[in-house]
Scaffold this motif. Structure first.
Motif, PDB file in Angstrom:
ATOM      1  N   GLU A   1       1.103  -1.490  -0.156  1.00 16.59           N
ATOM      2  CA  GLU A   1      -0.111  -0.182  -0.027  1.00 16.59           C
ATOM      3  C   GLU A   1       1.024   1.344   0.511  1.00 16.59           C
ATOM      4  N   ASP A   2       2.501   1.017   0.085  1.00 18.21           N
ATOM      5  CA  ASP A   2       3.070   2.113   0.886  1.00 18.21           C
ATOM      6  C   ASP A   2       2.939   2.742  -0.806  1.00 18.21           C
TER       7      ASP A   2
ATOM      8  N   TRP B   1       2.448  -1.628 -10.191  1.00 15.93           N
ATOM      9  CA  TRP B   1       2.027  -2.824 -10.228  1.00 15.93           C
ATOM     10  C   TRP B   1       1.575  -2.584 -12.030  1.00 15.93           C
ATOM     11  N   ASP B   2       1.431  -1.910 -12.219  1.00 21.27           N
ATOM     12  CA  ASP B   2       1.695  -1.859 -13.966  1.00 21.27           C
ATOM     13  C   ASP B   2       1.893  -1.544 -14.866  1.00 21.27           C
ATOM     14  N   LEU B   3       3.081  -1.802 -14.811  1.00 24.82           N
ATOM     15  CA  LEU B   3       4.436  -1.263 -15.140  1.00 24.82           C
ATOM     16  C   LEU B   3       4.279  -3.257 -16.463  1.00 24.82           C
TER      17      LEU B   3
END
Length: 147
Positions: free
Chosen positions: A99-100, A106-108
């Motif tokens: 969450e940090d 995360w979509d790379l």
């Protein structure tokens, strides 16, 4: 008469070359005498002058690089970013909670680059990839020319 004239010219050329070699301090190991079939003497200059000089006694010796140790501990690899500390002292960066971090992380796309068929012609990436492919093709074709 012509053969003696040729030999005289060859001797003159040899003397001039030797004088210029002495003037420019070219050592005798860098030129090579050659006698042709008609008996004339030629000197060929060996192109060893362009090579780098070998290291002398006062030069620094090259030490092999120390390789980084590979950490295979699974608990450490899950909790730390291995290899992030490039200083001689210190520790690697400790990873935080998911969450940090921002959502775009995360979509790379981390797989192989997309092919030309997968890209849309409306994007600059498509035209950049197409241009690069044509340049590679032209360079390969230019290498096959025989002249």
């Amino acid at each position: 008469m012509a053969a003696s004239m040729r030999q005289a010219m060859c001797l003159l050329r040899t003397r001039l070359f030797l004088q210029s070699a002495l003037h420019y301090r070219i050592p005798p190991s860098h030129y090579l005498p050659f006698q042709s079939a008609d008996g004339t003497l030629n000197l060929w200059k060996i192109s060893a002058l362009t090579y780098a000089k070998k290291a002398g006694k006062g030069s620094k010796s090259v030490e092999p690089k120390e390789l980084m140790e590979v950490n295979a501990d699974p608990d450490y690899l899950v909790s730390h970013c291995s290899g992030s500390n490039y200083f001689k002292e210190g520790q690697d960066v400790k990873l935080g909670a998911d969450e940090d971090y921002p959502e775009w992380l995360w979509d790379l796309h981390i797989g192989p680059p997309p092919t030309l068929e997968e890209l849309s012609p409306d994007t600059p990436q498509y035209w950049r990839k197409l241009r690069k492919m044509h340049m590679r093709r032209n360079n390969r074709l230019a290498q096959t020319k025989k002249f």
